[in-house]
Write an enzyme that holds these catalytic residues in place. Structure first.
Site, mmCIF file in Angstrom:
data_model
loop_
_atom_site.group_PDB
_atom_site.id
_atom_site.type_symbol
_atom_site.label_atom_id
_atom_site.label_comp_id
_atom_site.label_asym_id
_atom_site.label_seq_id
_atom_site.Cartn_x
_atom_site.Cartn_y
_atom_site.Cartn_z
ATOM 1 N N GLN A 85 22.431 4.368 -41.233
ATOM 2 C CA GLN A 85 22.876 3.895 -39.925
ATOM 3 C C GLN A 85 23.186 2.401 -39.986
ATOM 4 O OE1 GLN A 85 20.895 1.846 -37.656
ATOM 5 N NE2 GLN A 85 22.229 2.028 -35.872
ATOM 6 N N SER A 86 24.225 1.986 -39.259
ATOM 7 C CA SER A 86 24.642 0.592 -39.182
ATOM 8 C C SER A 86 25.073 0.127 -40.580
ATOM 9 C CB SER A 86 23.519 -0.265 -38.603
ATOM 10 O OG SER A 86 23.970 -1.541 -38.253
ATOM 11 N N ALA A 87 24.408 -0.913 -41.126
ATOM 12 C CA ALA A 87 24.732 -1.311 -42.497
ATOM 13 C C ALA A 87 24.492 -0.157 -43.460
ATOM 14 C CB ALA A 87 23.902 -2.523 -42.903
#
Length: 376
Positions: A85-87
């Site tokens: 998730q995200s990075a």
């Protein structure tokens, strides 16, 4: 048994309830593996002449370990799905470009982040930041300073990093030690690579949240940055909606089984403030079943049902990445038809499907991630 491998940041002395795999494993009979990677200067130093992006190499080593050892935990080395998730979502996508000849895994899931979501550092920029820290530590401003840097303790290095000014950005302070273009693990033009199909042709599930900015507004407020609602909408589009749409569409173009979702859950016990909406990261508690652990407050009935539904969907993909979600009732993604999966829309407990243009209409022909720089 299929294995879900989730990347997380390595922060000494912490344990995040977001990533406890027990509930997901118990509910869906999958093996859940959470892995650590080095971050900041320790994982993305930018040191000239040295291997770059060792945090991403940590992830590769972890996948190799899972391949070689998961059978001992009841897992199937031929059914490994990596997700982040995200990075972490971006790093999953990076993986698909870096290891096209030997991906090991059977499928990819990118939550709220793709290779198109932000611009990695050019080597000369990363080197500048590296030498700023080495200078502060008395190791010099050029040449091979790695030996000296390795002689410093972690606390001193972290103090020096804190003195390096954040990179300029429109909305958020932008960390300087992040992925560097080396044309091995990270590339300089993902838009072209994506359009040309230069990724591992393996099943792909990608999505983002309806109001990612709901989380990032807190960071902006802490640094006295004020954005208009239109600027926050641009942030959401540039970092999340548009790059996810492009990556999903290009997978489809090359015949890759692809699914795309958008999450809308807004639950009382997870609300950050009035109007935080479906903010960045708030779907993780649904997939891992950890909302009550995170909030300390009880779930609503629809929240529990949504969590169970999303657990089943992620496990269906892990069991059979090529067709598990079709059997679950999700149509394969087609940018021209009602195949975008809406999750928790109006806090409903199962999926609905809509034409992607409903959310993609404002996206430019070529995404510019600049408004969302700092979000990763």
């Amino acid at each position: 048994m299929p294995s879900l491998v989730s990347s997380r940041f390595s922060i000494p002395g912490t344990h995040s309830p977001f990533y406890q795999g027990q509930y997901l494993a118990d509910e869906e009979d999958v093996v859940v593996v959470t892995i650590n990677q080095r971050v900041n200067i320790f994982g993305y130093s930018g040191a000239p002449g040295e291997p770059q992006n060792v945090g991403l190499l940590d992830q590769r080593l972890a996948v190799e370990w899972v391949r070689d050892n998961i059978i001992g935990f009841g897992g199937d080395p031929k059914r490994i799905t990596i997700f982040g998730q995200s990075a972490g979502g971006s790093s999953v996508d990076y993986y698909s470009y870096a290891w096209t000849e030997d991906p090991i895994v059977a499928g990819f899931i990118s939550h709220s982040g793709t290779a198109l979501s932000f611009n990695p550092n050019p080597p000369n920029v990363s080197a500048t930041y590296w030498y700023k820290v080495s200078s502060l530590l008395g190791c010099g401003t050029s040449g091979n300073v790695l030996g000296c840097m390795r002689s410093k303790n972690t606390t001193d290095i972290l103090h020096a990093i804190a003195l390096v000014p954040a990179a300029p950005s429109r909305a958020l302070l932008q960390p300087v030690f992040h992925p560097t273009v080396d044309n091995k693990t990270v590339f300089g033009d993902y838009a072209a690579l994506s359009s040309n199909g230069s990724f591992a042709k393996l099943p792909y599930l990608a999505g983002n949240l309806d109001y990612e900015a709901g989380f990032y507004k807190l960071s902006a407020d802490a640094t006295n940055k004020t954005l208009t609602p239109a600027q926050w909408d641009s942030f959401n589009l540039a970092g999340f909606t548009c790059p996810t749409g492009v990556e999903a569409a290009n997978r489809v173009k090359y015949g890759v089984p692809t699914w795309r979702y958008r999450y809308f859950g807004d639950w009382p016990n997870l609300r950050l403030y009035s109007g935080s909406g479906a903010y960045h990261g708030s779907e993780l508690e649904m997939v891992f079943g950890t909302a009550e652990d995170v909030s300390g407050a009880p779930n609503t009935g629809p929240e529990n049902a949504t969590s169970r539904y999303m657990m089943k969907a992620w496990a269906a993909f892990a069991r059979s990445p090529a067709d598990g979600l079709e059997d679950f009732g999700w149509p394969m993604y087609d940018p021209q038809s009602q195949t975008l999966v809406r999750l928790a829309f109006n806090n409903e407990t199962s999926a609905s499907f809509v034409d992607p243009i409903v959310y993609d209409a404002p996206c430019p022909p070529v995404n510019n991630p600049a408004p969302a720089q700092g979000a990763f």
